[in-house]
Write an enzyme that holds these catalytic residues in place. Structure first.
Site, PDB file in Angstrom:
ATOM      1  N   MET A   9      -4.155 -54.716   3.854  1.00  0.00           N
ATOM      2  CA  MET A   9      -4.486 -53.406   4.446  1.00  0.00           C
ATOM      3  C   MET A   9      -3.201 -52.413   4.510  1.00  0.00           C
ATOM      4  SD  MET A   9      -7.530 -53.854   5.205  1.00  0.00           S
ATOM      5  CE  MET A   9      -8.454 -55.278   5.148  1.00  0.00           C
ATOM      6  N   CYS A  10      -2.268 -52.687   3.650  1.00  0.00           N
ATOM      7  CA  CYS A  10      -1.187 -51.449   3.584  1.00  0.00           C
ATOM      8  C   CYS A  10      -1.477 -50.335   2.466  1.00  0.00           C
ATOM      9  CB  CYS A  10       0.271 -52.257   2.844  1.00  0.00           C
ATOM     10  SG  CYS A  10       1.055 -52.921   4.185  1.00  0.00           S
ATOM     11  N   HIS A  11      -0.979 -49.292   2.698  1.00  0.00           N
ATOM     12  CA  HIS A  11      -1.414 -48.427   2.002  1.00  0.00           C
ATOM     13  C   HIS A  11      -0.307 -48.083   0.616  1.00  0.00           C
ATOM     14  CE1 HIS A  11      -3.322 -46.866   5.660  1.00  0.00           C
ATOM     15  NE2 HIS A  11      -4.044 -46.098   4.874  1.00  0.00           N
ATOM     16  N   MET A  13       6.332 -52.494   6.935  1.00  0.00           N
ATOM     17  CA  MET A  13       5.840 -53.405   6.076  1.00  0.00           C
ATOM     18  C   MET A  13       6.820 -53.579   4.813  1.00  0.00           C
ATOM     19  SD  MET A  13       3.908 -55.091   7.934  1.00  0.00           S
ATOM     20  CE  MET A  13       3.659 -56.436   6.881  1.00  0.00           C
ATOM     21  N   GLU A  14       7.050 -52.544   4.255  1.00  0.00           N
ATOM     22  CA  GLU A  14       7.631 -52.408   2.837  1.00  0.00           C
ATOM     23  C   GLU A  14       9.169 -53.014   3.256  1.00  0.00           C
ATOM     24  OE1 GLU A  14       4.320 -49.948   2.294  1.00  0.00           O
ATOM     25  OE2 GLU A  14       5.735 -50.198   4.221  1.00  0.00           O
ATOM     26  N   ASP A  18      15.342 -69.256  -3.926  1.00  0.00           N
ATOM     27  CA  ASP A  18      14.908 -70.000  -5.378  1.00  0.00           C
ATOM     28  C   ASP A  18      16.109 -70.254  -6.421  1.00  0.00           C
ATOM     29  OD1 ASP A  18      13.147 -70.522  -7.551  1.00  0.00           O
ATOM     30  OD2 ASP A  18      13.944 -68.347  -8.353  1.00  0.00           O
TER      31      ASP A  18
END
Length: 160
Positions: free
Chosen positions: A76-78, A113-114, A128
């Site tokens: 749901m992120c733009h 969110m970014e 990793d």
């Protein structure tokens, strides 16, 4: 600030929030994460002695790339035109690498969110690249430290 969830429609199904009526403002979000590991592992990162290469350089690029791709992995992120992304590292002690991500845009929705995605992927990249020598690394906590701009106002962790 509203406590109402905005990502659901009248049928209680998920939706992407309509931001078309929101004002364009400068927005900045800062997130932090950390990864804890054996002292020998962190020493080798600091000294550039990890076989896979320069861990911090690769993690920095991974964090930048992740911020740019957040809208593709969080449903749901733009999609946003990001105007700045900065990933920084700090050796907190002999076992902890701190990761800070700052993301900026001028737009109708925030970049929290970014920033969170950037530091999360940077930490995963460190894992990793070092897992062959240390499988007991621990990622976290990961948190939003601050955000400015937008209708909901500013947020700074620890302030009321």
């Amino acid at each position: 600030m509203t406590d109402q969830l905005t990502h659901f429609n009248e049928q209680n199904r998920a939706r992407m929030v309509d931001v078309s009526e929101k004002d364009v403002t400068k927005r900045v979000a800062v997130a932090e994460s950390q990864i804890s590991m054996k002292p020998e592992t962190l020493a080798r990162i600091r000294e550039g002695r990890i076989e896979k290469g320069d861990v911090l350089a690769v993690a920095q690029v991974a964090g930048v790339m992740a911020a740019k791709k957040t809208w593709e992995i969080i449903p749901m992120c733009h999609p946003l035109p990001l105007t700045g992304i900065d990933i920084q590292f700090a050796f907190e002690d002999e076992t902890t690498l701190a990761i800070t991500g700052t993301v900026k845009t001028t737009g109708k929705t925030g970049v929290e969110m970014e920033a969170l995605t950037a530091v999360s992927v940077a930490a995963l990249t460190v894992y990793d690249m070092c897992k062959a020598m240390d499988k007991e690394m621990i990622i976290g906590p990961t948190s939003l430290q601050s955000k400015t701009g937008g209708k909901s106002g500013d947020f700074h962790r620890g302030e009321k």
